[in-house]
Design an enzyme around this catalytic site. Sequence first.
Site, PDB file in Angstrom:
ATOM      1  N   HIS A  88       0.821  -1.217   0.000  1.00  0.00           N
ATOM      2  CA  HIS A  88       0.000   0.000   0.000  1.00  0.00           C
ATOM      3  C   HIS A  88       0.855   1.267   0.000  1.00  0.00           C
ATOM      4  O   HIS A  88       0.359   2.342  -0.317  1.00  0.00           O
ATOM      5  CB  HIS A  88      -1.061  -0.017   1.106  1.00  0.00           C
ATOM      6  CG  HIS A  88      -0.593   0.285   2.494  1.00  0.00           C
ATOM      7  ND1 HIS A  88      -0.335  -0.692   3.433  1.00  0.00           N
ATOM      8  CD2 HIS A  88      -0.353   1.465   3.119  1.00  0.00           C
ATOM      9  CE1 HIS A  88       0.024  -0.125   4.572  1.00  0.00           C
ATOM     10  NE2 HIS A  88       0.026   1.190   4.412  1.00  0.00           N
ATOM     11  N   ASP A 225       1.193  -7.678   2.220  1.00  0.00           N
ATOM     12  CA  ASP A 225       1.280  -6.242   1.951  1.00  0.00           C
ATOM     13  C   ASP A 225       2.736  -5.779   1.801  1.00  0.00           C
ATOM     14  O   ASP A 225       3.271  -5.095   2.666  1.00  0.00           O
ATOM     15  CB  ASP A 225       0.579  -5.486   3.091  1.00  0.00           C
ATOM     16  CG  ASP A 225       0.265  -4.042   2.726  1.00  0.00           C
ATOM     17  OD1 ASP A 225       0.840  -3.530   1.747  1.00  0.00           O
ATOM     18  OD2 ASP A 225      -0.546  -3.415   3.441  1.00  0.00           O
ATOM     19  N   SER A 657       3.890   2.501   8.324  1.00  0.00           N
ATOM     20  CA  SER A 657       3.651   1.487   7.302  1.00  0.00           C
ATOM     21  C   SER A 657       4.937   1.176   6.557  1.00  0.00           C
ATOM     22  O   SER A 657       5.598   2.085   6.062  1.00  0.00           O
ATOM     23  CB  SER A 657       2.607   1.974   6.308  1.00  0.00           C
ATOM     24  OG  SER A 657       1.338   1.882   6.866  1.00  0.00           O
TER      25      SER A 657
HETATM   26  N1  ARG Z   1      -4.725   0.634   7.501  1.00  0.00           N
HETATM   27  C1  ARG Z   1      -3.394   0.758   6.988  1.00  0.00           C
HETATM   28  C2  ARG Z   1      -2.721   1.987   7.569  1.00  0.00           C
HETATM   29  O1  ARG Z   1      -3.252   3.061   7.533  1.00  0.00           O
HETATM   30  C3  ARG Z   1      -3.353   0.869   5.512  1.00  0.00           C
HETATM   31  C4  ARG Z   1      -3.832  -0.360   4.857  1.00  0.00           C
HETATM   32  C5  ARG Z   1      -3.968  -0.237   3.378  1.00  0.00           C
HETATM   33  N2  ARG Z   1      -4.802  -1.292   2.904  1.00  0.00           N
HETATM   34  C6  ARG Z   1      -6.056  -1.107   2.500  1.00  0.00           C
HETATM   35  N3  ARG Z   1      -6.793  -2.172   2.233  1.00  0.00           N
HETATM   36  N4  ARG Z   1      -6.566   0.087   2.329  1.00  0.00           N
HETATM   37  O2  ARG Z   1      -1.621   1.901   8.040  1.00  0.00           O
END
Ligand code: ARG
Length: 722
Positions: A88, A225, A657
């Site tokens: 991502h 991911d 991330s």
């Molecule tokens: N929730 C994650 C974060 O903000 C990002 C994940 C991205 N994946 C998704 N399916 N939108 O760190």
Amino acid sequence: MNFRRFGLMFLSVLILTAGSLRADEGMWMLPLIQKLNSKTMSGMGFKLSAKDIYDINNSSLKDAILHFGGGCTAEIISKDALVLTNHHCGFGTIQKLSTVDHDYLQNGYFAKNRDEELPAKGLTVIFLDRIEDVTKAVTDAMDAAKDPKAKEEAFRTVSDQLTAKAVGDSKFLRARVSSFFGDNQYYMVVSKTYSDIRFVGAPPASIGKFGGETDNWMWPRHTGDFSMFRIYADKDNNPAEYSKDNVPYKPKKFLTISLKGVNQNDPAMIIGYPGRTNRFMTSYEVKETSEVSNAVTILVRGVRQGIIWADMEADPKVRLQYSSKYAGSANSWKKSLGMNETFAKLKVYERRAAEEKIFSEWVVANPTRAEKYGKALADVKAAIEGRAKLQYISRFYMEALSSIELTSAATRLGPQVERAPREGRGGPGGAGAAGGRGFFQMNPSDFYKDYNVATDIKVAKALIKLFRDKVPASDLPNFYKTIDTNFAGNVDAYVDNMFSTSVFTSEEKLKAAQAGDKKLMESDPALVAGRDISASFMKYSMELEKYRTQYASGQKLYIAGMLEMKAGQAIYPDANSTMRMTYGRILNYSPKDGVIYDYITTLDGVMQKENPKNYEFTVPAKLKELYEAKDFGQYAMKDGRMPVAFLSNNDITGGNSGSPVMNAKGELIGTAFDGNWESMSSDIIFEPLLQRTISVDIRYTLFIMDKFGGAGYLLNEMKLVK
Ligand code: ARG
């Protein structure tokens, strides 16, 4: 009755332990590890010294960790500067490199050799050179200044001097001064940016984003991911713009990879770039965040995303065009939802109010303190309450009217209005904002490649109506008058007319208009509405500014007071996009009575979630074959299963991330990519029993790269331990 009692007891236990020395909570600053954390860390079994992690004279772990593309973290995992981050985090870049015919998001991509590594235009990675405490120089300069304006000026002058000195005659170093503990401390961060970054590989979205928005922010999770890049440098190993003559960067440090796997209670540490937390947030702000900011976000994005999602499902082209915009929007939308739910469940407002009561009692118990901190909470409260209506309206502008693509693109692609130079906001209280200019520029082809007129028309109609319903009539921008007078109040008719007459709906029309009489563009309905929206939005933002000084001075005092009240305890500052370390352990958790969530997931779970009819849960054929054949190579767990993701109780937030998760020896065991649903309120209060970091197991990453992606040759440049 009983329940209340229990509630109160629960509350006071939480208050007593808050801020005490706990291994899991804390985003620690690297230069302070020796002083604040080393003892606890070695007690927990970590084998690293503070200097192994951060050393400005020798290579250390921090040299292998990067600020990736502005909003993420990444790590160097080979001697030839192979870079690992989340899927991502690479998403926007991968999407930009994709077309419907070469769709690397959908199909994945792995370069088979260096020549196939694709230049990722615009992507940069930043190395941390060093971080220095400059509190004394900055506060001395600012104390000498009288009013807030002069203080901002003094801040700019002193930080310019400090950064100029730090950078010296280096062509490559950059420096900036950042505020910590609500302007009570300042540190200078010196860094180096590399800009020839190439895309090496990523799995298809059906692995890299498996579970999609449904599983986002949730456990149990089965997402691979990750994505891989490489840093290129000139022949002297220095940063350089893209050139085919550039060579892979030779890193000072890269991470050793452990295939030994993870077990419950194993030490786990994460280093990265957490963006923002508000661990000193008062109850007043908790209320504002949930009732104003989050509420507006949830409402407006819900409407907009519903429209975009339907169009994405109906047309693969739209899906590709809007996938990145949608993911970004949905991610915050879901976080706002989860935050409000968790605020209530964990009684965040009540706990903050209780802490404030303790603070106030401590303040009034001593005349010197009463003198110093007496106004702290009152100022915060007055500012938050005073700005309530403005906050609501400006949030609505931002979420609704500013997200209509046509009108906002018009203001950037059309003739520019002369702007008075905006005052820099880099000063105290600001995060060191970059100059405003670039924001208004936009590359037309980038915009139109990902623009679908039909979708935007639906969004515009829905949001213009929603805004009219929810914002007081006196606060509507001028174009609503046009709707009333020229279109008898009919929003649909107004929008249809705007889209059929504007030149901003396609690149061809725009080019033709630019070649003709530019004055005609001035009356383009999309440009007129766009300017109208940004002028009104600006007006509300300026009015909000008036409350900023009062808020900032209240917050500064409150944090200073809290630091004094808790003197002697290890306390960390809020995240502010500077490099931090968090340490803890691999740990399961219990989301509710009678339920325990295991700390690890496996490929079995991917197969259990498989649903060929839903693109969020499609499993690629090749992965199924590998699964059926149990062809897991050296990456399997001892019991033969293939690990996918794991949990640890590290303290992270957005920006982390892509961060490396390391074992007791600093070897790479995974890549952090999310938090669980229970941690949606963790930016405000960290809750050790419930909040967990979710990471991709490095064994899954390498398995996908090697067995699925056929890029096993990349192993040759890595260092693996078994
Ligand atoms: N929730 C994650 C974060 O903000 C990002 C994940 C991205 N994946 C998704 N399916 N939108 O760190």
